[in-house]
Design a protein around this motif. Structure first.
Motif, PDB file in Angstrom:
ATOM      1  N   ALA A   1       1.491 -19.246  10.958  1.00 56.79           N
ATOM      2  CA  ALA A   1       1.336 -18.164   9.594  1.00 56.79           C
ATOM      3  C   ALA A   1       0.335 -17.921   9.005  1.00 56.79           C
ATOM      4  O   ALA A   1      -0.064 -18.215   9.537  1.00 56.79           O
ATOM      5  CB  ALA A   1       2.612 -18.667   8.891  1.00 56.79           C
ATOM      6  N   GLY A   2       0.061 -16.284   8.782  1.00 59.82           N
ATOM      7  CA  GLY A   2      -0.912 -16.339   8.559  1.00 59.82           C
ATOM      8  C   GLY A   2      -2.069 -15.423   9.343  1.00 59.82           C
ATOM      9  O   GLY A   2      -2.712 -14.919   9.004  1.00 59.82           O
ATOM     10  N   ALA A   3      -2.427 -16.682  10.730  1.00 53.83           N
ATOM     11  CA  ALA A   3      -3.267 -16.632  11.114  1.00 53.83           C
ATOM     12  C   ALA A   3      -2.702 -14.837  12.235  1.00 53.83           C
ATOM     13  O   ALA A   3      -4.277 -14.650  12.880  1.00 53.83           O
ATOM     14  CB  ALA A   3      -3.664 -17.641  12.013  1.00 53.83           C
TER      15      ALA A   3
ATOM     16  N   THR B   1       4.525 -21.687   5.557  1.00 50.08           N
ATOM     17  CA  THR B   1       4.120 -19.738   4.863  1.00 50.08           C
ATOM     18  C   THR B   1       2.415 -19.662   5.052  1.00 50.08           C
ATOM     19  O   THR B   1       1.724 -20.721   5.736  1.00 50.08           O
ATOM     20  CB  THR B   1       4.235 -20.015   3.232  1.00 50.08           C
ATOM     21  N   PRO B   2       2.351 -19.047   4.539  1.00 51.35           N
ATOM     22  CA  PRO B   2       0.235 -18.130   4.893  1.00 51.35           C
ATOM     23  C   PRO B   2      -0.370 -19.255   4.026  1.00 51.35           C
ATOM     24  O   PRO B   2      -1.475 -19.954   4.175  1.00 51.35           O
ATOM     25  CB  PRO B   2       0.507 -16.928   5.030  1.00 51.35           C
TER      26      PRO B   2
ATOM     27  N   ASP C   1      -0.642 -11.152  12.378  1.00 51.18           N
ATOM     28  CA  ASP C   1       0.125  -9.967  11.225  1.00 51.18           C
ATOM     29  C   ASP C   1       1.450 -10.456  12.210  1.00 51.18           C
ATOM     30  O   ASP C   1       2.256  -9.646  11.642  1.00 51.18           O
ATOM     31  CB  ASP C   1      -0.685  -8.618  11.097  1.00 51.18           C
TER      32      ASP C   1
ATOM     33  N   GLU D   1      -3.425 -22.368   4.807  1.00 50.79           N
ATOM     34  CA  GLU D   1      -4.427 -21.538   4.210  1.00 50.79           C
ATOM     35  C   GLU D   1      -4.460 -23.381   3.635  1.00 50.79           C
ATOM     36  O   GLU D   1      -5.958 -24.151   3.574  1.00 50.79           O
ATOM     37  CB  GLU D   1      -4.529 -21.286   3.484  1.00 50.79           C
TER      38      GLU D   1
END
Ligand code: HPA
Length: 277
Positions: free
Chosen positions: A238-240, A194-195, A242, A199
């Motif tokens: 993920a999240g890096a 997941t984002p 869109d 992180e």
């Protein structure tokens, strides 16, 4: 299942390859398996012909072991690996590299496809792994220790050999590929992260994420073998970006990086088989 099975597999590799021993091995990661098919004079051994050998099921991994000559020494190239997420035990996941060690390999080189976490990493980058974070709570050495393999509490502070990394720098230079190093973080998958997880990895100092390599590196540190590893960045984690992470983009990126990867590995192999300093 234990040491005897590993010995039987190693003996079968010697017989089937016609080479009494091998000096180094390389494991080809997702989408990188084709490297071996183009090798001249390779003896191809289907994993299914090696006793006790786990055979991969995931698309893009073909399950063939190649025995090659590198400047008069034997080397093994594993095309296809099995993963924990397929349901294999970690004993099975590390079976191939342990067998390689028993065929005489002093060095094993691990490659994988990975998501790039750190800003600045781009799809197609070939990043040398300098250390890992085991995010899974799993360990291939779980269970009774077999002293024939190694000690109960092995040191893993140089799991990705510093000495070999300095040789990798030279191979990168010769291949015209820019050298970068990073910390690889192991998640079991098969879902991508997941984002929020990415992180977390970023804050903890992880540069790359993937679903392999760490169990093999631990099993080889246990056997006191020299390990080198590289990640091909096949996507931004993920999240890096869109965009969602897909297996298709992972395979496409591997396809695009093929010639760069070949250039690099061609220059690495002689350094892998040479006796470590
Ligand atoms: N995460 C985990 N494993 C991977 C990825 C990723 O983004 N890309 C390729 N393997």
């Amino acid at each position: 299942m234990g040491y005897e099975q590993l010995q039987e597999a190693a003996a079968a590799i010697a017989t089937l390859s016609g080479r009494e021993s091998h000096s180094a091995a390389m494991v080809l990661g997702s989408g990188l398996g084709d490297y071996a098919a183009a090798l001249p004079d390779a003896v191809a051994i289907p994993y299914a012909d090696i006793p006790h050998f786990p055979t991969p099921k995931v698309a893009g991994h073909s399950g063939t072991l190649y025995s090659i000559d590198v400047g008069g020494r034997g080397a093994l190239v594993f095309s296809g690996r099995v993963h924990f997420y397929e349901g294999w035990s970690l004993f099975d996941v590390v079976f191939g590299v342990r067998t390689a060690a028993l065929t005489g390999c002093h060095t094993v080189f691990l490659t994988n496809a990975a998501g790039g976490v750190t800003k600045g990493l781009a799809v197609g980058d070939l990043v040398a792994i300098k250390d890992h974070i085991n995010f899974t709570g799993q360990n291939p050495l779980h269970g009774p220790n077999d002293e024939r393999l190694g000690t109960r509490f092995p040191d893993v502070s140089d799991a990705y050999s510093r000495g070999l990394r300095s040789e990798m720098i030279a191979a990168y230079e010769e291949a015209g590929v820019s050298y970068q190093e990073g910390v690889y973080t192991w998640f079991t998958g098969p879902s991508y992260e997941t984002p929020a997880e990415i992180e977390l990895v970023r804050r903890l100092g992880g540069d790359l994420v993937g679903m392999s390599t760490v169990p093999e590196a631990i099993a080889l540190a246990h056997m006191r073998r020299r390990v080198g590893a590289i990640s091909l960045v096949t996507n931004l984690a993920a999240g890096a970006s869109d965009q969602p992470v897909t297996h298709k983009e992972v395979q496409e990126a591997a396809e695009l990086a093929k010639s760069k990867f070949t250039e690099l590995v061609d220059r690495l192999l002689p350094r892998l088989v040479a006796d470590p300093a």
